[in-house]
Design an enzyme around this catalytic site. Structure first.
Site, PDB file in Angstrom:
ATOM      1  N   SER A 190       0.840  -1.186   0.000  1.00 56.36           N
ATOM      2  CA  SER A 190       0.000   0.000   0.000  1.00 56.36           C
ATOM      3  C   SER A 190       0.888   1.254   0.000  1.00 56.36           C
ATOM      4  CB  SER A 190      -0.964  -0.043   1.189  1.00 56.36           C
ATOM      5  OG  SER A 190      -1.991   0.905   1.055  1.00 56.36           O
TER       6      SER A 190
ATOM      7  N   HIS B 124      -6.964  -6.124  -0.159  1.00 54.61           N
ATOM      8  CA  HIS B 124      -5.748  -5.322  -0.031  1.00 54.61           C
ATOM      9  C   HIS B 124      -4.789  -5.874   1.020  1.00 54.61           C
ATOM     10  CE1 HIS B 124      -3.650  -1.583  -0.831  1.00 54.61           C
ATOM     11  NE2 HIS B 124      -3.705  -1.195   0.428  1.00 54.61           N
TER      12      HIS B 124
ATOM     13  N   ASP C 180      -8.550  -6.496  -4.537  1.00 49.48           N
ATOM     14  CA  ASP C 180      -7.780  -5.383  -3.975  1.00 49.48           C
ATOM     15  C   ASP C 180      -8.347  -4.032  -4.391  1.00 49.48           C
ATOM     16  OD1 ASP C 180      -5.551  -3.806  -3.021  1.00 49.48           O
ATOM     17  OD2 ASP C 180      -4.291  -5.567  -3.306  1.00 49.48           O
TER      18      ASP C 180
END
Length: 328
Positions: A135, A304, A277
């Site tokens: 991320s 995610h 995701d």
């Protein structure tokens, strides 16, 4: 109106999660106690660093950057299952988790966060390692990889924020696929006369459980995270990003790391994301295709938070990838 923050959602067990906890089979492999702990000076303060495994072992260690900004390393603890094979280095970025929290805006620069990786390498005496992140941590991995450090054995870019423009475009596409009532609520939450906070939180939760995390956290991780002496991360997240994953109003609202893709060492770069995701596979694979020789992999059944949703599959991928790139 403050929507349900990402850290509030990810901090504990995800009640009402979509899938069973895939980590249950590997629960005993997670090392909650570090073999080494250090507070390492960086620009603006000192950051908490923990190591499991032998830093002098035959295989290069891996360092992995957490998300946020304002997350912490607790969600990355499943990586410590690799510590019997190679050292695993985790840390909390400045203003997060167990690190110093001066909450000084002059520290909130992407390059300064990337420099933390350099300071950790110097302090631990690392001569060669694998560098990864997920991320926002994937952003830092790309920024670090673009520096083309000769001591980088490989780069692992998981579910990255490559540019805010592309991230928000993905978020808008995903929101458009949600039930009409949820979409309407989320739209109203951004107006001057929003619905009750509970309604906004519930709608935000709906987005997160679809695209951010679809399973419960590993047993013990919420308790481990609660031991942190401070929690400045919410402030950092709100100031650098915004109030939720799909809204960017902070200092990263114009971030664009796409020009860095051409600077990466493609044959030694792995892009990864989950099937569901919020960093959509279609988008991440397109970014990977812009890096000649780079590899892209999609983790089936994951959103995610891959290390929560599908830790076994991800660790298997990492094991094979790093073994192929351990040698110079």
């Amino acid at each position: 109106m403050t929507l349900l923050g990402r850290r509030a959602f990810l901090g504990g067990l995800a009640a009402g999660a979509v899938t069973l906890p895939a980590w249950a089979r590997m629960r005993d492999e997670i090392r909650f106690k570090p073999d080494l702990e250090r507070m390492i000076p960086v620009e603006g303060g000192s950051v908490y660093v923990r190591v499991n495994g032998d830093l002098k072992g035959p295989r290069p260690p891996i360092i992995y950057a957490h998300g946020g900004p304002g997350g912490d390393h607790s969600g990355l603890l499943p990586l410590t299952a690799l510590a019997g094979e190679r050292a695993v280095i985790l840390w909390d970025q400045l203003d997060s988790g167990r690190s110093d929290a001066p909450l000084d805006q002059k520290n909130w620069r992407v390059g300064r966060f990337v420099d933390e990786i350099e300071r950790i390498r110097d302090a631990l005496g690392i001569t060669r390692w694998h560098v990864g992140g997920g991320s926002w941590g994937g952003t830092l991995a790309i920024e670090y990889g673009a520096r083309r450090r000769p001591d980088t054995a490989s780069l692992i870019v998981q579910s990255p924020l490559v540019s805010t423009k592309s991230w928000i475009a993905d978020a808008n596409l995903l929101r458009a696929q949600m039930p009409a009532a949820v979409r309407t609520t989320l739209e109203k939450c951004d107006t001057a006369a929003p619905p009750p906070e509970a309604a906004c939180d519930a709608a935000t939760w709906d987005f997160y459980r679809r695209y951010v995390i679809r399973s419960k956290r590993a047993e013990g991780i919420a308790e481990y995270r609660a031991q942190a002496p401070r929690d400045a991360g919410d402030t950092l997240y709100n100031r650098m990003w915004g109030k939720a994953e799909f809204v960017s109003t902070g200092t990263l609202r114009d971030y664009d790391g796409e020009p860095l893709l051409k600077k990466l060492d493609g044959p030694r770069t792995l892009f990864v994301c989950g099937e569901y995701d919020e960093a959509r596979p279609e988008t991440v694979s397109r970014f990977a295709a812009r890096v000649p020789g780079a590899t892209f992999r999609e983790i089936a059944g994951s959103a995610h938070s891959i290390l929560s949703d599908q830790p076994e599959a991800y660790l298997a991928l990492l094991r094979g990838w790093m073994a192929r790139h351990d040698a110079i």
